[in-house]
Design an enzyme around this catalytic site. Structure first.
Site, PDB file in Angstrom:
ATOM      1  N   ASN A   2       0.858  -1.186   0.000  1.00  0.00           N
ATOM      2  CA  ASN A   2       0.000   0.000   0.000  1.00  0.00           C
ATOM      3  C   ASN A   2       0.891   1.232   0.000  1.00  0.00           C
ATOM      4  O   ASN A   2       1.990   1.217   0.542  1.00  0.00           O
ATOM      5  CB  ASN A   2      -0.869  -0.012   1.271  1.00  0.00           C
ATOM      6  CG  ASN A   2      -1.973   1.013   1.222  1.00  0.00           C
ATOM      7  OD1 ASN A   2      -2.876   0.901   0.391  1.00  0.00           O
ATOM      8  ND2 ASN A   2      -1.909   2.020   2.066  1.00  0.00           N
ATOM      9  N   SER A  51     -17.732  -5.899  -9.162  1.00  0.00           N
ATOM     10  CA  SER A  51     -18.976  -5.446  -8.539  1.00  0.00           C
ATOM     11  C   SER A  51     -19.330  -6.287  -7.322  1.00  0.00           C
ATOM     12  O   SER A  51     -19.029  -7.475  -7.266  1.00  0.00           O
ATOM     13  CB  SER A  51     -20.143  -5.496  -9.526  1.00  0.00           C
ATOM     14  OG  SER A  51     -21.319  -5.073  -8.836  1.00  0.00           O
ATOM     15  N   LYS A  70     -18.841  -2.911 -16.863  1.00  0.00           N
ATOM     16  CA  LYS A  70     -19.047  -2.534 -15.446  1.00  0.00           C
ATOM     17  C   LYS A  70     -19.760  -1.185 -15.353  1.00  0.00           C
ATOM     18  O   LYS A  70     -20.630  -0.984 -14.489  1.00  0.00           O
ATOM     19  CB  LYS A  70     -17.712  -2.490 -14.711  1.00  0.00           C
ATOM     20  CG  LYS A  70     -17.795  -1.925 -13.279  1.00  0.00           C
ATOM     21  CD  LYS A  70     -18.502  -2.881 -12.351  1.00  0.00           C
ATOM     22  CE  LYS A  70     -18.906  -2.387 -10.989  1.00  0.00           C
ATOM     23  NZ  LYS A  70     -18.257  -1.369 -10.280  1.00  0.00           N
ATOM     24  N   HIS A  80     -23.311  -1.788 -16.109  1.00  0.00           N
ATOM     25  CA  HIS A  80     -23.861  -2.468 -14.922  1.00  0.00           C
ATOM     26  C   HIS A  80     -24.283  -1.424 -13.893  1.00  0.00           C
ATOM     27  O   HIS A  80     -25.385  -1.462 -13.340  1.00  0.00           O
ATOM     28  CB  HIS A  80     -22.798  -3.414 -14.334  1.00  0.00           C
ATOM     29  CG  HIS A  80     -23.065  -3.840 -12.913  1.00  0.00           C
ATOM     30  ND1 HIS A  80     -22.888  -2.994 -11.830  1.00  0.00           N
ATOM     31  CD2 HIS A  80     -23.521  -5.006 -12.393  1.00  0.00           C
ATOM     32  CE1 HIS A  80     -23.214  -3.617 -10.721  1.00  0.00           C
ATOM     33  NE2 HIS A  80     -23.603  -4.845 -11.041  1.00  0.00           N
ATOM     34  N   ASN A  81     -23.395  -0.468 -13.637  1.00  0.00           N
ATOM     35  CA  ASN A  81     -23.716   0.559 -12.646  1.00  0.00           C
ATOM     36  C   ASN A  81     -24.855   1.452 -13.111  1.00  0.00           C
ATOM     37  O   ASN A  81     -25.672   1.906 -12.299  1.00  0.00           O
ATOM     38  CB  ASN A  81     -22.477   1.409 -12.340  1.00  0.00           C
ATOM     39  CG  ASN A  81     -21.472   0.669 -11.478  1.00  0.00           C
ATOM     40  OD1 ASN A  81     -21.470  -0.552 -11.443  1.00  0.00           O
ATOM     41  ND2 ASN A  81     -20.616   1.397 -10.797  1.00  0.00           N
ATOM     42  N   GLU A 134     -27.851  -0.342 -12.366  1.00  0.00           N
ATOM     43  CA  GLU A 134     -28.001  -0.259 -10.901  1.00  0.00           C
ATOM     44  C   GLU A 134     -28.675   1.066 -10.504  1.00  0.00           C
ATOM     45  O   GLU A 134     -29.594   1.078  -9.680  1.00  0.00           O
ATOM     46  CB  GLU A 134     -26.599  -0.369 -10.301  1.00  0.00           C
ATOM     47  CG  GLU A 134     -26.470  -0.224  -8.812  1.00  0.00           C
ATOM     48  CD  GLU A 134     -24.980  -0.227  -8.415  1.00  0.00           C
ATOM     49  OE1 GLU A 134     -24.242  -1.148  -8.808  1.00  0.00           O
ATOM     50  OE2 GLU A 134     -24.559   0.716  -7.719  1.00  0.00           O
ATOM     51  N   ARG A 190     -30.916  11.857  -9.061  1.00  0.00           N
ATOM     52  CA  ARG A 190     -29.875  12.126  -8.051  1.00  0.00           C
ATOM     53  C   ARG A 190     -29.449  13.601  -8.115  1.00  0.00           C
ATOM     54  O   ARG A 190     -29.202  14.226  -7.083  1.00  0.00           O
ATOM     55  CB  ARG A 190     -28.664  11.221  -8.278  1.00  0.00           C
ATOM     56  CG  ARG A 190     -28.981   9.772  -7.970  1.00  0.00           C
ATOM     57  CD  ARG A 190     -27.707   8.976  -7.755  1.00  0.00           C
ATOM     58  NE  ARG A 190     -27.965   7.552  -7.776  1.00  0.00           N
ATOM     59  CZ  ARG A 190     -27.066   6.632  -7.468  1.00  0.00           C
ATOM     60  NH1 ARG A 190     -25.840   6.985  -7.123  1.00  0.00           N
ATOM     61  NH2 ARG A 190     -27.364   5.351  -7.514  1.00  0.00           N
ATOM     62  N   HIS A 200     -31.547  21.737 -43.771  1.00  0.00           N
ATOM     63  CA  HIS A 200     -30.822  20.493 -43.478  1.00  0.00           C
ATOM     64  C   HIS A 200     -31.217  19.341 -44.389  1.00  0.00           C
ATOM     65  O   HIS A 200     -30.510  18.345 -44.453  1.00  0.00           O
ATOM     66  CB  HIS A 200     -31.036  20.100 -42.013  1.00  0.00           C
ATOM     67  CG  HIS A 200     -30.400  21.049 -41.035  1.00  0.00           C
ATOM     68  ND1 HIS A 200     -29.041  21.220 -40.962  1.00  0.00           N
ATOM     69  CD2 HIS A 200     -30.937  21.908 -40.129  1.00  0.00           C
ATOM     70  CE1 HIS A 200     -28.751  22.127 -40.045  1.00  0.00           C
ATOM     71  NE2 HIS A 200     -29.898  22.569 -39.526  1.00  0.00           N
TER      72      HIS A 200
END
Ligand code: NDP
Length: 466
Positions: A33, A130, A184, A187-188, A191, A289, A449
């Site tokens: 560490n 996870s 991942k 995945h979050n 979640e 959030r 356009h």
């Protein structure tokens, strides 16, 4: 003690838990560490497992402790610290060694780092992990991106420490460089959406139907025993039962209603948009959030406009059916982003396999994932879960319930952004003729356009330009 199979650098919450998991499974490891004073405390925590751990004081000693080719796993912040770590470590490594970033990284960084290490004949693995601390300690779900060489080196270790579903390890080599970290991230994102939908349902039950907290917790428990069974459903029932030791009030009633976010939900939305996709339920969860963090503004708006909400007339069977279909749609949105990224980056992601490795160990583990992997194995048309025959009944039966729940909540002024966006997405996708013809006409009118016609090839302009 046998030679360490792998070195762990970073003995914070997640690194220590992964290291102890490995030692527990009989895998010899070396560990260190940045702040060396943490190491003795870690070894004390390891107890009998310390016999499988070679603890060393610094990075150089860690690398020296590893047999070649070396496998060095860093569990440190995947932002600036990871680049600084690579600056230090690259000169100490030799061709064929692998560095693993097991943190939550932006997959673009992982791709850049893999390219950087490849210039030194080194391998870089982006490993999505996870399951939080508990998962890391006893069995996480892991999504690996990297080279075949690194997978052959790491497979025996990762399969041993991974969560098991019916005995099968919840880890796989999903693709090169950033593929694991991307999966991942999504995945979050899923979640986030699942947590938001559960929180909206809590609001419906408690404040819309007037159920008391123990009754809401019982309801979540009952759903958890059925097809809605999932880790997030289970822990929601649990947290609703805790009291705050200081005040004696329910714990959820003393928690400030401002949610934190570290970025993976936002990344999912950003990447979805960049890929020309959308994931409205994940967007709604990220927005939820963000709005929650604006508490002072919400307090002012509550004073200005009032916060009355009508009671809801709904039964729990309808709410359960709505929740089921919402969950199918949130997974469908998540897997669409995975498919788009897989096409864009040539990853050849296998959605059935991804659903399988999410069945245990990870935060979004849910009974439904078994059906999702089976649906993908059976060949969902266009690779879209929305079209999978296995989910047709759930969708067709659940949509009227979702419509009733959203409609009733909206009429009463109870906010359900994720549930409502699920319905808006479903209703949009089932229209073979939408409204973008009007948008195209507007774009052509103000910006020349051009547009395509239904009855002719090529680019056209409207009569407003004649
Ligand atoms: P902690 O804060 O508990 O630990 C951080 C670790 O990183 C410590 O070992 C710290 O060392 C080390 N570190 C920090 N800065 C540096 C640096 N500049 N150079 C070297 N080492 C450094 O964090 P977590 O264990 O929770 O998170 C680690 C990674 O895991 C993150 O990428 C996170 O996103 C990811 N993750 C976290 C999950 C969770 O549930 N917590 C779940 C999945 C992934 P020191 O002791 O010296 O400060």
């Amino acid at each position: 003690m046998s030679d360490p199979k792998i070195g762990i650098y970073g003995l914070g919450t997640m690194g220590a838990a992964l290291a102890l998991n490995m030692a527990d499974k009989g895998i010899a490891i070396a560990a260190s560490n940045r702040t060396a004073s943490v190491i003795p405390e870690f070894m004390e925590r390891a107890g009998d497992l310390a016999e499988n751990i070679t603890a060393v004081d610094d990075l150089k000693a860690l690398i020296d402790a590893l047999p070649k080719p070396r496998n060095l796993l860093a569990m440190i912040p995947s932002t600036g610290p990871m680049d600084a770590f690579l600056d230090d470590v690259i000169p100490m490594l030799e061709a064929g060694d692998t560095v693993i970033d097991a943190g939550n990284a932006d997959f673009h960084s992982t791709r850049a780092r893999a390219a950087r290490l490849a210039e030194h004949d080194l391998h870089f693995v982006g490993l999505g992990v996870s399951g939080g601390e508990e998962g890391a300690r006893h069995g996480p779900s892991m999504m690996m991106g990297g080279t075949d060489h690194s997978w052959s080196e790491l497979k025996p270790v990762l399969e041993k420490i991974a969560a098991k579903f019916d005995g099968a390890p919840c880890v796989d080599h999903l693709g090169p460089d950033g593929a694991g970290h991307f999966v991942k991230t999504v995945h979050n994102g899923i979640e986030y959406a699942d947590m938001q939908v559960i929180a909206e349902t809590y609001d419906i039950l408690r404040n819309g139907l007037g159920m008391d907290l123990p009754a809401v917790a019982d309801q979540f428990d009952a759903w958890n025993d059925g097809p809605l069974g999932s880790y997030l459903m289970e822990i929601t029932a649990k947290v609703l039962r805790y009291d705050d030791p200081e005040t004696g009030k329910p714990a959820v009633d003393v928690i400030r209603d401002s949610a934190g976010q570290k970025g993976t939900g936002r990344w999912t939305v950003i990447e979805a948009v960049k890929l020309g996709q959308s994931a409205t339920m994940i967007e709604a969860a990220v927005a939820g959030r963000a709005w929650s963090a604006e508490k002072p503004l919400r307090e002012l708006a509550a004073k200005a406009f009032g916060e009355d909400r009508g009671a809801l007339d709904l039964d729990v069977t309808t709410i359960e059916a709505a929740l089921r279909v919402a969950r199918v749609l949130e997974y469908a949105q998540g897997f669409r982003i995975l498919k788009a990224a897989s096409d864009e980056y040539d990853w050849n992601l296998d959605p059935a396999r991804i659903a399988e490795i999410w069945r245990a160990g990870c935060i979004i583990r849910a009974k439904m994932l078994d059906d999702i992997s089976a649906a993908f194995r059976d060949g969902a048309p266009e690779g879209q879960l929305l079209l999978a025959s296995a989910f047709r009944d759930t969708i067709q039966d659940g949509i009227p319930a979702l419509r009733q729940v959203v409609g009733t909540a909206v009429a009463a002024g109870l906010p359900v952004p994720a549930l409502a966006s699920a319905l808006a997405w479903y209703d949009t996708m089932r229209q073979s003729r939408g409204t973008a013809n009007v948008v195209q006409a507007q774009r052509d009118f103000f910006g020349r356009h051009g547009f395509e016609r239904l009855d002719a090839e090529g680019a056209h302009h409207g009569p407003w330009w004649d």
